[in-house]
Design a protein around this motif. Structure first.
Motif, short mmCIF file in Angstrom:
data_model
loop_
_atom_site.label_atom_id
_atom_site.label_comp_id
_atom_site.label_asym_id
_atom_site.label_seq_id
_atom_site.Cartn_x
_atom_site.Cartn_y
_atom_site.Cartn_z
N TYR A 25 -54.86 -58.19 51.92
CA TYR A 25 -54.85 -57.62 53.28
C TYR A 25 -53.52 -56.94 53.58
O TYR A 25 -53.48 -55.85 54.15
CB TYR A 25 -55.12 -58.72 54.31
CG TYR A 25 -56.59 -58.94 54.59
CD1 TYR A 25 -57.22 -58.28 55.64
CD2 TYR A 25 -57.34 -59.80 53.80
CE1 TYR A 25 -58.57 -58.47 55.89
CE2 TYR A 25 -58.69 -59.99 54.04
CZ TYR A 25 -59.30 -59.33 55.09
OH TYR A 25 -60.64 -59.53 55.32
N ASP A 26 -52.43 -57.58 53.21
CA ASP A 26 -51.11 -57.00 53.47
C ASP A 26 -50.92 -55.67 52.75
O ASP A 26 -50.31 -54.74 53.28
CB ASP A 26 -50.02 -57.98 53.07
CG ASP A 26 -49.94 -59.19 53.98
OD1 ASP A 26 -50.46 -59.10 55.12
OD2 ASP A 26 -49.39 -60.22 53.57
N GLU A 27 -51.44 -55.59 51.52
CA GLU A 27 -51.25 -54.37 50.72
C GLU A 27 -52.23 -53.26 51.07
O GLU A 27 -51.86 -52.08 51.06
CB GLU A 27 -51.37 -54.72 49.23
CG GLU A 27 -50.25 -55.59 48.71
CD GLU A 27 -50.46 -56.02 47.27
OE1 GLU A 27 -51.54 -55.73 46.71
OE2 GLU A 27 -49.55 -56.64 46.70
N GLU A 28 -53.47 -53.63 51.40
CA GLU A 28 -54.50 -52.61 51.60
C GLU A 28 -54.86 -52.36 53.06
O GLU A 28 -55.34 -51.28 53.40
CB GLU A 28 -55.76 -52.98 50.81
CG GLU A 28 -55.50 -53.09 49.31
CD GLU A 28 -56.79 -53.29 48.53
OE1 GLU A 28 -57.78 -52.60 48.82
OE2 GLU A 28 -56.79 -54.16 47.63
N LEU A 29 -54.65 -53.36 53.92
CA LEU A 29 -54.92 -53.19 55.35
C LEU A 29 -53.71 -53.63 56.16
O LEU A 29 -53.77 -54.56 56.96
CB LEU A 29 -56.15 -54.00 55.77
CG LEU A 29 -57.48 -53.69 55.10
CD1 LEU A 29 -58.58 -54.55 55.71
CD2 LEU A 29 -57.84 -52.23 55.21
N PRO A 30 -52.57 -52.97 55.97
CA PRO A 30 -51.33 -53.41 56.64
C PRO A 30 -51.30 -52.97 58.09
O PRO A 30 -50.89 -51.86 58.43
CB PRO A 30 -50.24 -52.71 55.82
CG PRO A 30 -50.90 -51.44 55.34
CD PRO A 30 -52.35 -51.78 55.12
N LEU A 84 -60.36 -56.53 60.46
CA LEU A 84 -60.98 -55.31 59.95
C LEU A 84 -60.94 -54.20 61.01
O LEU A 84 -60.57 -53.06 60.71
CB LEU A 84 -62.43 -55.59 59.54
CG LEU A 84 -62.64 -56.59 58.41
CD1 LEU A 84 -64.13 -56.79 58.16
CD2 LEU A 84 -61.94 -56.13 57.13
N LEU A 85 -61.31 -54.56 62.24
CA LEU A 85 -61.27 -53.57 63.31
C LEU A 85 -59.84 -53.12 63.60
O LEU A 85 -59.58 -51.95 63.89
CB LEU A 85 -61.90 -54.14 64.58
CG LEU A 85 -63.41 -54.43 64.52
CD1 LEU A 85 -63.89 -55.04 65.84
CD2 LEU A 85 -64.20 -53.17 64.18
N ARG A 103 -65.64 -46.87 55.99
CA ARG A 103 -66.16 -47.17 54.66
C ARG A 103 -65.12 -47.92 53.83
O ARG A 103 -65.44 -48.89 53.14
CB ARG A 103 -66.58 -45.88 53.93
CG ARG A 103 -67.79 -45.21 54.54
CD ARG A 103 -68.37 -44.15 53.60
NE ARG A 103 -67.47 -43.04 53.38
CZ ARG A 103 -67.39 -41.97 54.14
NH1 ARG A 103 -68.17 -41.85 55.22
NH2 ARG A 103 -66.56 -40.99 53.86
N ARG A 104 -63.88 -47.50 53.91
CA ARG A 104 -62.81 -48.15 53.14
C ARG A 104 -62.63 -49.60 53.59
O ARG A 104 -62.53 -50.51 52.76
CB ARG A 104 -61.50 -47.38 53.32
CG ARG A 104 -60.30 -48.01 52.62
CD ARG A 104 -59.04 -47.18 52.83
NE ARG A 104 -58.66 -47.08 54.23
CZ ARG A 104 -57.93 -48.00 54.88
NH1 ARG A 104 -57.50 -49.08 54.25
NH2 ARG A 104 -57.63 -47.82 56.15
N VAL A 105 -62.59 -49.83 54.90
CA VAL A 105 -62.37 -51.17 55.43
C VAL A 105 -63.52 -52.11 55.07
O VAL A 105 -63.31 -53.25 54.65
CB VAL A 105 -62.17 -51.10 56.97
CG1 VAL A 105 -62.30 -52.49 57.59
CG2 VAL A 105 -60.80 -50.52 57.29
N ASN A 154 -52.04 -63.13 59.01
CA ASN A 154 -52.92 -63.31 57.85
C ASN A 154 -53.95 -64.38 58.14
O ASN A 154 -53.91 -65.05 59.16
CB ASN A 154 -52.12 -63.64 56.59
CG ASN A 154 -51.31 -64.92 56.71
OD1 ASN A 154 -51.74 -65.87 57.32
ND2 ASN A 154 -50.13 -64.91 56.11
N ILE A 155 -54.93 -64.54 57.24
CA ILE A 155 -56.07 -65.40 57.55
C ILE A 155 -55.67 -66.86 57.68
O ILE A 155 -56.32 -67.60 58.40
CB ILE A 155 -57.20 -65.24 56.52
CG1 ILE A 155 -56.76 -65.69 55.12
CG2 ILE A 155 -57.72 -63.85 56.49
CD1 ILE A 155 -57.89 -65.74 54.13
N ALA A 156 -54.62 -67.26 57.00
CA ALA A 156 -54.21 -68.66 57.12
C ALA A 156 -53.42 -68.90 58.41
O ALA A 156 -53.15 -70.02 58.76
CB ALA A 156 -53.36 -69.07 55.92
N HIS A 157 -53.06 -67.81 59.11
CA HIS A 157 -52.29 -67.94 60.34
C HIS A 157 -53.01 -67.24 61.48
O HIS A 157 -52.41 -66.94 62.50
CB HIS A 157 -50.90 -67.34 60.18
CG HIS A 157 -50.06 -68.03 59.15
ND1 HIS A 157 -48.76 -68.39 59.39
CD2 HIS A 157 -50.34 -68.47 57.91
CE1 HIS A 157 -48.25 -68.98 58.32
NE2 HIS A 157 -49.20 -69.05 57.41
#
Length: 253
Positions: free
Chosen positions: A234-239, A11-12, A123-125, A244-247
């Motif tokens: 996450y890839d689409e909205e916070l690229p 997020l940060l 706010r978006r994040v 990713n979370i599984a890695h």
């Protein structure tokens, strides 16, 4: 964005530098061990934690004393973030306990509230984070209703393994009982079944050695579906080019 991209919390890492700098002077790093409590049910929210590694479970205590885990969070989230939406003092409805040791950056709730009001990016994040948490809670509720204990234990072990990155996991039977919402006797029986099928290789003094490939064949479809859906969001909205979370901690073996 280079300043925050390497800190470990997704997020940060997604914030533009100017928006991250609203928080940077107030962020402090803390380490937490297995079974450490970040906040207890009924405590005032004083800080919001942005995990950089490890995994934190949210525990709900029922009226009869039984404790059930509602979801698991790692470096993709923020513990206590909902407190910024409260106009007055906010108390935690759950207990946040570390099931995988790690580190986090924490910021006072008041500072995050100010930054939330000032920054559209923050706010978006955080709103994105609230959506993903709601999605995971809905999935856990559905999974608990329709899937067997063996399938659910395999799913939780895979979720935790994603944050550990090793085949040996420190996890007590009590913690597994919380994750599954069952008694310790059921945990013992279920672990025996997973050992028979090869998903769990061994258990000794609260440390499980697992076979990730075998667990993948036992776990319900919820694990793969939610992992892929959340990672895609996450890839689409916070690229930001973060793992990713599984890695977040490793590449699965």
């Amino acid at each position: 964005m280079a300043l925050q991209a390497g800190i470990g919390n997704r997020l940060l890492a997604a914030l533009p530098s100017a928006d991250f700098n609203l928080l940077a002077p107030h962020l402090q790093k803390a380490a937490f061990g297995f079974n450490a409590v970040l906040v207890r049910t009924g405590d005032d929210f004083r800080h919001v934690y942005f995990p950089c590694s490890g995994a934190i479970s949210f525990l709900v205590e029922m009226s009869d004393g039984q404790i059930v885990a509602s979801t698991l969070m790692g470096s993709e989230g923020a513990v206590g973030a909902l407190s910024i939406l409260s106009p007055a003092r906010s108390r935690s409805p759950v207990t946040a306990t570390a099931y995988v040791a790690g580190t986090a950056l924490h910021v006072p709730v008041s500072q995050l509230q100010r930054a939330f009001e000032q920054s559209a990016a923050i706010r978006r994040v955080l709103r994105f984070h609230f959506r993903t948490q709601l999605l995971q809670l809905q999935n856990v509720a559905a999974c608990n209703a329709v899937h067997s204990v063996e399938c659910r234990m395999a799913r939780w072990l895979l979720d935790i393994h994603d944050r550990v990155g090793a085949s040996r996991i420190q996890l007590t039977q009590e913690a597994l009982a919380h994750l599954l919402g069952v008694r310790r006797t059921t945990v013992t029986l279920t672990m025996r079944k997973l050992r028979e099928t090869g998903g769990i290789i061994s258990e000794q003094r609260g440390v499980l050695e697992i076979d990730r490939t075998r667990l993948g064949t036992i776990a319900c479809e919820c694990y793969g579906l939610m992992r892929d859906r959340i990672n895609r969001m996450y890839d689409e909205e916070l690229p930001v080019g973060s793992p990713n979370i599984a890695h977040a901690q490793h590449s699965p073996s």
